[in-house]
Design a protein around this motif. Structure first.
Motif, PDB file in Angstrom:
ATOM      1  N   CYS A 123      50.940  28.053  67.126  1.00 11.42           N
ATOM      2  CA  CYS A 123      49.622  28.182  67.715  1.00 11.42           C
ATOM      3  C   CYS A 123      48.798  27.210  67.336  1.00 11.42           C
ATOM      4  O   CYS A 123      49.110  26.247  66.346  1.00 11.42           O
ATOM      5  CB  CYS A 123      49.188  29.323  66.770  1.00 11.42           C
ATOM      6  N   SER A 124      47.878  27.067  68.153  1.00  8.75           N
ATOM      7  CA  SER A 124      46.961  26.077  68.034  1.00  8.75           C
ATOM      8  C   SER A 124      45.448  26.246  66.927  1.00  8.75           C
ATOM      9  O   SER A 124      45.215  25.244  66.628  1.00  8.75           O
ATOM     10  CB  SER A 124      46.147  25.546  69.587  1.00  8.75           C
ATOM     11  N   LEU A 125      45.659  27.488  66.462  1.00  8.60           N
ATOM     12  CA  LEU A 125      44.456  27.795  65.732  1.00  8.60           C
ATOM     13  C   LEU A 125      45.124  27.999  64.276  1.00  8.60           C
ATOM     14  O   LEU A 125      46.605  27.492  63.962  1.00  8.60           O
ATOM     15  CB  LEU A 125      43.858  28.960  65.994  1.00  8.60           C
ATOM     16  N   ASP A 126      44.260  28.103  63.233  1.00 11.96           N
ATOM     17  CA  ASP A 126      44.563  28.139  61.870  1.00 11.96           C
ATOM     18  C   ASP A 126      44.090  29.102  60.916  1.00 11.96           C
ATOM     19  O   ASP A 126      43.637  28.943  59.856  1.00 11.96           O
ATOM     20  CB  ASP A 126      43.985  26.450  61.466  1.00 11.96           C
ATOM     21  N   CYS A 127      44.141  30.229  61.617  1.00 16.24           N
ATOM     22  CA  CYS A 127      43.729  31.367  60.634  1.00 16.24           C
ATOM     23  C   CYS A 127      44.721  31.559  59.274  1.00 16.24           C
ATOM     24  O   CYS A 127      45.846  31.565  59.635  1.00 16.24           O
ATOM     25  CB  CYS A 127      44.120  32.839  61.525  1.00 16.24           C
ATOM     26  N   THR A 128      43.865  31.767  58.044  1.00  8.99           N
ATOM     27  CA  THR A 128      44.854  31.437  56.977  1.00  8.99           C
ATOM     28  C   THR A 128      45.762  32.518  56.654  1.00  8.99           C
ATOM     29  O   THR A 128      46.555  32.231  55.889  1.00  8.99           O
ATOM     30  CB  THR A 128      43.666  31.327  55.797  1.00  8.99           C
ATOM     31  N   PHE A 129      45.522  33.689  57.276  1.00  6.71           N
ATOM     32  CA  PHE A 129      46.207  34.916  56.804  1.00  6.71           C
ATOM     33  C   PHE A 129      47.376  35.072  57.785  1.00  6.71           C
ATOM     34  O   PHE A 129      48.066  36.148  57.682  1.00  6.71           O
ATOM     35  CB  PHE A 129      45.257  36.054  56.934  1.00  6.71           C
ATOM     36  N   CYS A 130      47.497  34.226  58.731  1.00  2.00           N
ATOM     37  CA  CYS A 130      48.516  34.535  59.743  1.00  2.00           C
ATOM     38  C   CYS A 130      49.776  33.726  59.642  1.00  2.00           C
ATOM     39  O   CYS A 130      49.556  32.309  59.581  1.00  2.00           O
ATOM     40  CB  CYS A 130      47.931  34.306  61.249  1.00  2.00           C
ATOM     41  N   PHE A 270      36.680  44.778  68.644  1.00  6.08           N
ATOM     42  CA  PHE A 270      36.922  44.015  67.856  1.00  6.08           C
ATOM     43  C   PHE A 270      38.064  44.306  66.689  1.00  6.08           C
ATOM     44  O   PHE A 270      38.158  45.377  66.357  1.00  6.08           O
ATOM     45  CB  PHE A 270      35.603  43.810  66.871  1.00  6.08           C
ATOM     46  N   GLU A 271      38.836  43.303  66.412  1.00  5.27           N
ATOM     47  CA  GLU A 271      40.023  43.478  65.514  1.00  5.27           C
ATOM     48  C   GLU A 271      39.499  43.108  64.171  1.00  5.27           C
ATOM     49  O   GLU A 271      39.127  42.122  64.119  1.00  5.27           O
ATOM     50  CB  GLU A 271      41.218  42.650  65.942  1.00  5.27           C
ATOM     51  N   TYR A 272      39.846  43.621  62.955  1.00  8.03           N
ATOM     52  CA  TYR A 272      39.293  43.532  61.881  1.00  8.03           C
ATOM     53  C   TYR A 272      40.065  43.789  60.763  1.00  8.03           C
ATOM     54  O   TYR A 272      40.548  44.980  60.608  1.00  8.03           O
ATOM     55  CB  TYR A 272      38.023  44.349  61.741  1.00  8.03           C
ATOM     56  N   LEU A 273      40.410  42.947  59.935  1.00  3.81           N
ATOM     57  CA  LEU A 273      41.169  43.250  58.623  1.00  3.81           C
ATOM     58  C   LEU A 273      40.363  43.396  57.515  1.00  3.81           C
ATOM     59  O   LEU A 273      39.249  42.725  57.581  1.00  3.81           O
ATOM     60  CB  LEU A 273      41.932  41.830  58.161  1.00  3.81           C
ATOM     61  N   VAL A 274      40.442  44.295  56.564  1.00  5.49           N
ATOM     62  CA  VAL A 274      39.550  44.475  55.340  1.00  5.49           C
ATOM     63  C   VAL A 274      40.302  44.025  54.228  1.00  5.49           C
ATOM     64  O   VAL A 274      41.211  44.761  53.780  1.00  5.49           O
ATOM     65  CB  VAL A 274      38.985  45.947  55.123  1.00  5.49           C
ATOM     66  N   VAL A 307      52.285  38.328  54.364  1.00  5.35           N
ATOM     67  CA  VAL A 307      52.804  36.806  54.982  1.00  5.35           C
ATOM     68  C   VAL A 307      53.324  36.011  53.776  1.00  5.35           C
ATOM     69  O   VAL A 307      52.408  35.825  52.677  1.00  5.35           O
ATOM     70  CB  VAL A 307      51.595  36.128  55.829  1.00  5.35           C
ATOM     71  N   GLU A 308      54.469  35.283  53.865  1.00  4.95           N
ATOM     72  CA  GLU A 308      55.129  34.842  52.642  1.00  4.95           C
ATOM     73  C   GLU A 308      53.987  33.492  52.208  1.00  4.95           C
ATOM     74  O   GLU A 308      53.639  32.829  53.178  1.00  4.95           O
ATOM     75  CB  GLU A 308      56.323  34.080  52.944  1.00  4.95           C
ATOM     76  N   GLY A 309      53.802  33.594  51.037  1.00  8.89           N
ATOM     77  CA  GLY A 309      52.971  32.539  50.482  1.00  8.89           C
ATOM     78  C   GLY A 309      51.337  32.703  50.452  1.00  8.89           C
ATOM     79  O   GLY A 309      50.497  31.857  50.022  1.00  8.89           O
ATOM     80  N   ASP A 310      50.908  33.482  51.110  1.00  7.20           N
ATOM     81  CA  ASP A 310      49.664  33.775  51.066  1.00  7.20           C
ATOM     82  C   ASP A 310      49.539  34.823  49.986  1.00  7.20           C
ATOM     83  O   ASP A 310      50.246  35.943  49.563  1.00  7.20           O
ATOM     84  CB  ASP A 310      49.218  34.696  52.445  1.00  7.20           C
ATOM     85  N   ASP A 311      47.951  34.936  49.377  1.00  2.55           N
ATOM     86  CA  ASP A 311      47.699  35.810  48.265  1.00  2.55           C
ATOM     87  C   ASP A 311      46.606  36.763  48.966  1.00  2.55           C
ATOM     88  O   ASP A 311      45.787  37.279  48.001  1.00  2.55           O
ATOM     89  CB  ASP A 311      47.333  35.044  47.124  1.00  2.55           C
ATOM     90  N   PHE A 312      46.426  37.000  50.083  1.00  2.00           N
ATOM     91  CA  PHE A 312      45.531  38.130  50.581  1.00  2.00           C
ATOM     92  C   PHE A 312      46.081  39.390  50.361  1.00  2.00           C
ATOM     93  O   PHE A 312      47.315  39.862  50.196  1.00  2.00           O
ATOM     94  CB  PHE A 312      45.346  38.021  52.108  1.00  2.00           C
ATOM     95  N   GLN A 313      45.043  40.304  50.056  1.00  2.00           N
ATOM     96  CA  GLN A 313      45.543  41.892  49.988  1.00  2.00           C
ATOM     97  C   GLN A 313      44.742  42.690  50.828  1.00  2.00           C
ATOM     98  O   GLN A 313      43.508  42.457  50.824  1.00  2.00           O
ATOM     99  CB  GLN A 313      45.334  42.033  48.379  1.00  2.00           C
ATOM    100  N   GLN A 314      45.268  43.834  51.160  1.00  2.00           N
ATOM    101  CA  GLN A 314      44.349  44.861  51.793  1.00  2.00           C
ATOM    102  C   GLN A 314      43.469  45.392  50.723  1.00  2.00           C
ATOM    103  O   GLN A 314      43.836  45.482  49.624  1.00  2.00           O
ATOM    104  CB  GLN A 314      45.327  45.958  52.155  1.00  2.00           C
ATOM    105  N   ALA A 315      42.252  45.791  51.311  1.00  2.00           N
ATOM    106  CA  ALA A 315      41.186  45.973  50.107  1.00  2.00           C
ATOM    107  C   ALA A 315      41.473  47.707  50.079  1.00  2.00           C
ATOM    108  O   ALA A 315      42.176  48.239  50.635  1.00  2.00           O
ATOM    109  CB  ALA A 315      39.884  46.067  50.748  1.00  2.00           C
ATOM    110  N   ASP A 316      40.749  48.065  48.832  1.00  2.00           N
ATOM    111  CA  ASP A 316      40.926  49.343  48.635  1.00  2.00           C
ATOM    112  C   ASP A 316      40.751  50.283  49.791  1.00  2.00           C
ATOM    113  O   ASP A 316      39.591  50.188  50.645  1.00  2.00           O
ATOM    114  CB  ASP A 316      39.962  49.565  47.529  1.00  2.00           C
TER     115      ASP A 316
END
Ligand code: SAH
Length: 363
Positions: A123-130, A270-274, A307-316
């Motif tokens: 991918c050309s882009l750099d979304c940190t959660f992907c 709109f796609e949206y992650l919380v 995603v391996e190596g990421d520390d994002f979490q789904q919100a409550d």
């Protein structure tokens, strides 16, 4: 014509016949003494029947088949391996002619089957959660490579779910608008009577949001649907999780979406992650509502897939509820899409060719 086959192309590498425009094929046919209507016959074999060898073009003379073979390549995509999820989602790792691998996913839901296809290698882009963003972009997929993914998944849908595809989404690996020309040509072919004849409104292109290209896509008047991965209506936060968006501020994005709506009369999704500690405050919720009010739109909340190596979490879950309630009060429709195929890393943002390193499964 008798004797040795006619070879007009003396280059060592032959052109893939699926990369030829129709007029190019017609002029080649003219040069070997064939009528122009042969180009339509050949097109049918290539785009409707998806044949993999010139020998299969049985309404052409043996002579012509051999002339074509001498002058063109006829490449096809191969399924390298597949993985089946507990929820019946199937992920395919597909090998391109240059041995690059991409992933495409077949997702059955109720009485629908959606094909999720890739537009770039990496991918050309750099979304940190992907996960895909962690692979560098190797190249764009050509029109026929894009199209053949749909064709293969259509075939697999019949095989596994006994029904044709009902929807196609460009939500696999890559940013479709960064591969503009090929994606548009493929979209035209998907809905063309010379291709898969699928209604364009069953096809969705998902973009991270590149204003200039959204306008250009609107100008094509394809009748398709547009999804935009928003994830935050706050410029600062969006830049943090989607760094490329520094170049494409939310105001400019909004203007391009208004342009899209005025041209197509199609609402934007709109796609949206919380995400916990990222966009889970009252201010985030209010900013999303304000943004949505400025263009006809709805929101599709998507579940965060680790995603391996990421520390994002789904919100409550209570935050998601508050988002939905607030949007509803503001008359903005929203849905929540739970993950499909996450046990096999086939869900949104998880496509990163992990399958490639595993041994091939039977399909
Ligand atoms: N580049 C395009 C299409 C590919 S991504 C785009 O950004 O829209 C398809 C969707 O998956 C996008 O909405 C993207 O933001 C989302 N996504 C990426 N990583 C994710 C993850 N880890 N969990 C859930 N969704 C993710």
């Amino acid at each position: 014509m008798t004797g040795d086959p006619i070879v007009l192309n003396n280059k060592t590498s032959k052109k893939n016949i699926r990369d030829c425009a129709k007029d190019e094929l017609e002029s080649f046919l003219h040069s070997v003494g064939e009528p122009p209507y042969r180009a339509s016959q050949i097109d049918q074999w290539l785009w409707q029947k998806n044949i993999s060898s010139f020998e299969q073009m049985t309404n052409l003379s043996l002579q012509l088949r051999s002339v074509l073979k001498e002058n063109f390549d006829l490449n096809s995509l191969d399924i390298h391996s597949s993985q089946h999820s507990n929820d019946r989602t199937i992920k395919y790792s597909i090998r391109l002619p240059d041995n690059c691998l991409i992933e495409a996913v077949l997702i059955p839901v109720d009485n629908r089957v959606t094909a999720c296809i890739s537009s770039q290698v990496g991918c050309s882009l750099d979304c940190t959660f992907c996960a895909t963003a962690k692979m560098k972009r190797t190249r764009n997929l050509s029109k026929w490579e894009l199209y053949q993914q749909v064709f293969i998944l259509q075939h697999m849908s019949f095989q596994h779910y006994q029904m044709p595809l009902t929807n196609v989404v460009f939500m696999g690996m890559g940013e479709p608008l960064m591969n503009f020309k090929n994606v548009v040509n493929c979209l035209q072919m998907i809905s063309s009577p010379h291709g898969l004849m699928m209604s364009p409104w069953r096809v969705t292109v998902s973009t991270s949001g590149i204003p200039k290209l959204i306008r250009k896509l609107a100008d094509q008047q394809l009748g398709i649907r547009l999804a935009v991965s928003l994830h935050s209506a706050n410029q600062e936060i969006r830049e943090k999780i989607m760094p490329f968006s520094k170049r494409f501020p939310l105001d400019e994005l909004l203007e391009s979406l208004i342009y899209w709506y005025n041209k197509t009369k199609q609402k934007i999704t709109f796609e949206y992650l919380v995400l916990r500690d990222i966009n889970d405050t009252h201010q985030d919720i209010d900013q999303l509502l304000e943004y949505c009010k400025r263009v006809p739109s709805k929101v599709n909340f998507i579940e965060y897939n680790p995603v391996e190596g990421d520390d994002f979490q789904q919100a409550d879950p209570s935050v998601l509820e508050l988002y939905k309630k607030t949007l509803k009060r503001g008359r903005i429709h929203s849905t929540f899409r739970s993950s499909r195929g996450s046990d096999i890393d086939a869900a949104c943002g998880q496509l990163a060719n992990k399958l490639a390193s595993k041994s091939s499964n039977s399909i």
